[in-house]
Design an enzyme around this catalytic site. Sequence first.
Site, PDB file in Angstrom:
ATOM      1  N   ASP A  61      -0.428 -26.808   2.987  1.00 39.77           N
ATOM      2  CA  ASP A  61      -1.791 -26.628   3.471  1.00 39.77           C
ATOM      3  C   ASP A  61      -1.919 -25.212   4.008  1.00 39.77           C
ATOM      4  O   ASP A  61      -1.820 -24.975   5.216  1.00 39.77           O
ATOM      5  CB  ASP A  61      -2.125 -27.651   4.562  1.00 39.77           C
ATOM      6  CG  ASP A  61      -3.627 -27.732   4.835  1.00 39.77           C
ATOM      7  OD1 ASP A  61      -4.249 -26.654   4.966  1.00 39.77           O
ATOM      8  OD2 ASP A  61      -4.170 -28.854   4.909  1.00 39.77           O
ATOM      9  N   ARG A  87     -10.327 -34.804  -5.665  1.00 39.35           N
ATOM     10  CA  ARG A  87     -11.417 -34.559  -6.599  1.00 39.35           C
ATOM     11  C   ARG A  87     -10.816 -34.380  -7.989  1.00 39.35           C
ATOM     12  O   ARG A  87      -9.739 -33.786  -8.131  1.00 39.35           O
ATOM     13  CB  ARG A  87     -12.209 -33.306  -6.205  1.00 39.35           C
ATOM     14  CG  ARG A  87     -13.085 -33.510  -4.968  1.00 39.35           C
ATOM     15  CD  ARG A  87     -14.260 -34.425  -5.280  1.00 39.35           C
ATOM     16  NE  ARG A  87     -15.172 -34.584  -4.159  1.00 39.35           N
ATOM     17  CZ  ARG A  87     -15.117 -35.588  -3.285  1.00 39.35           C
ATOM     18  NH1 ARG A  87     -14.169 -36.509  -3.392  1.00 39.35           N
ATOM     19  NH2 ARG A  87     -15.998 -35.690  -2.309  1.00 39.35           N
ATOM     20  N   ASP A  99      -7.291 -41.611  -9.375  1.00 39.84           N
ATOM     21  CA  ASP A  99      -8.507 -42.292  -8.935  1.00 39.84           C
ATOM     22  C   ASP A  99      -9.720 -41.423  -9.204  1.00 39.84           C
ATOM     23  O   ASP A  99     -10.841 -41.933  -9.302  1.00 39.84           O
ATOM     24  CB  ASP A  99      -8.425 -42.603  -7.434  1.00 39.84           C
ATOM     25  CG  ASP A  99      -9.667 -43.331  -6.941  1.00 39.84           C
ATOM     26  OD1 ASP A  99      -9.975 -44.404  -7.495  1.00 39.84           O
ATOM     27  OD2 ASP A  99     -10.338 -42.821  -6.019  1.00 39.84           O
ATOM     28  N   GLU A 141     -16.300 -37.388 -14.636  1.00 41.63           N
ATOM     29  CA  GLU A 141     -16.777 -38.731 -14.280  1.00 41.63           C
ATOM     30  C   GLU A 141     -18.294 -38.824 -14.474  1.00 41.63           C
ATOM     31  O   GLU A 141     -19.016 -37.882 -14.183  1.00 41.63           O
ATOM     32  CB  GLU A 141     -16.469 -39.031 -12.798  1.00 41.63           C
ATOM     33  CG  GLU A 141     -15.015 -39.118 -12.451  1.00 41.63           C
ATOM     34  CD  GLU A 141     -14.818 -39.379 -10.950  1.00 41.63           C
ATOM     35  OE1 GLU A 141     -15.799 -39.756 -10.244  1.00 41.63           O
ATOM     36  OE2 GLU A 141     -13.691 -39.181 -10.459  1.00 41.63           O
ATOM     37  N   HIS A 175     -12.586 -44.124  -8.943  1.00 41.33           N
ATOM     38  CA  HIS A 175     -13.030 -43.367  -7.760  1.00 41.33           C
ATOM     39  C   HIS A 175     -13.360 -44.313  -6.608  1.00 41.33           C
ATOM     40  O   HIS A 175     -14.422 -44.211  -5.983  1.00 41.33           O
ATOM     41  CB  HIS A 175     -14.234 -42.491  -8.106  1.00 41.33           C
ATOM     42  CG  HIS A 175     -14.385 -41.298  -7.208  1.00 41.33           C
ATOM     43  ND1 HIS A 175     -14.977 -40.130  -7.605  1.00 41.33           N
ATOM     44  CD2 HIS A 175     -14.027 -41.093  -5.909  1.00 41.33           C
ATOM     45  CE1 HIS A 175     -14.981 -39.261  -6.614  1.00 41.33           C
ATOM     46  NE2 HIS A 175     -14.400 -39.823  -5.562  1.00 41.33           N
TER      47      HIS A 175
END
Length: 339
Positions: A145, A207, A231, A236, A253
């Site tokens: 991160d 995402r 997911d 999409e 999702h």
Amino acid sequence: MKPLIIADRNIPFLEGRLEDVARMVYVGQDEFSRELVRDAYALLVRTRTRCDAALLEGSRVSLVATATIGTDHIDGQWCRANGIEVCSAPGCNAPGVAQYVWSALHNLGFRSDRGMILGVVGCGNIGGIVADWGRRLGADVWVSDPPKQRAGIADNYHTLDDILRHCDAVTLHTPITRQRPDATFHLIGAEQLALMRPGAILINAARGPVVDNAALRQHLEEGSGLRVVLDTWEGEPSIDTRLLDLVDFGTFHIAGYSSEGKQRATRMVIEAVERHFNITGDKTGLEGPYEPADTRGISLRGIADSYDISADSELLKHSPALFDHLRNNYRFRHEYGKL
């Protein structure tokens, strides 16, 4: 006079909570139009409604609140420049996503008590809970991160390349952005996938475009041995069905689709409306903020028992064309520790 608010009819638990203080109109996520919103003072949306100049210019809208953690469907810069407040629901579904991730890890053989290493890429609200649960379960957790690392926030930081090379499982929890130095669009592409060893696990519940789906499909078609859980997908709801066939688990999702998470999101949307218009809605019975104490005595077996990812994956693999139907009609599960 009550403000006119246009709301996505699929925001759960919302209907009936603002009617005493606002004129509410509920529409489908694809039914927001320039003509419809012209006289509205606020929009309450989900992930698919693009809120930008094309929709909002010339309207009375002064608030856009999304019942989601992400805001990539909202042109925040344009909204701010035109006096429109933007609010989201950060962290609302974090425990649900953590439940999803750890259910997937358990199903694919990750065992925190056997020296396996978990890599968490993006350690905000969601990644932070995933990492916290991992440490409670006894796993060695590595974190990537860069913004938090630059800010001096302590954690077990490693480079993305080292995480991909050495971790037994890597789970992605970044926002989607193309802005440097922390662009996440296609953060995982062909070069990054090549670093992962056979048998390693890759999970994307962030995402879709964080992972280059075409590169991932080619990587799997070449017999890399990578285990994959998706997911979120590029394009999409029209997803790559060839890729769907290749992944271990593919869902529509819904990683964060817990009853408690949806209640938190709706509460946060209502609170945004209350602050903006100085009115009071009805938040009776809606779930409050997540408390880590909810997961005292956490166990991997208990998480897996609380949610079966395989059932949702089978639904999508059987009927990929029903992606949105399955998502919009999903029966919200309870978060781990809430049963």
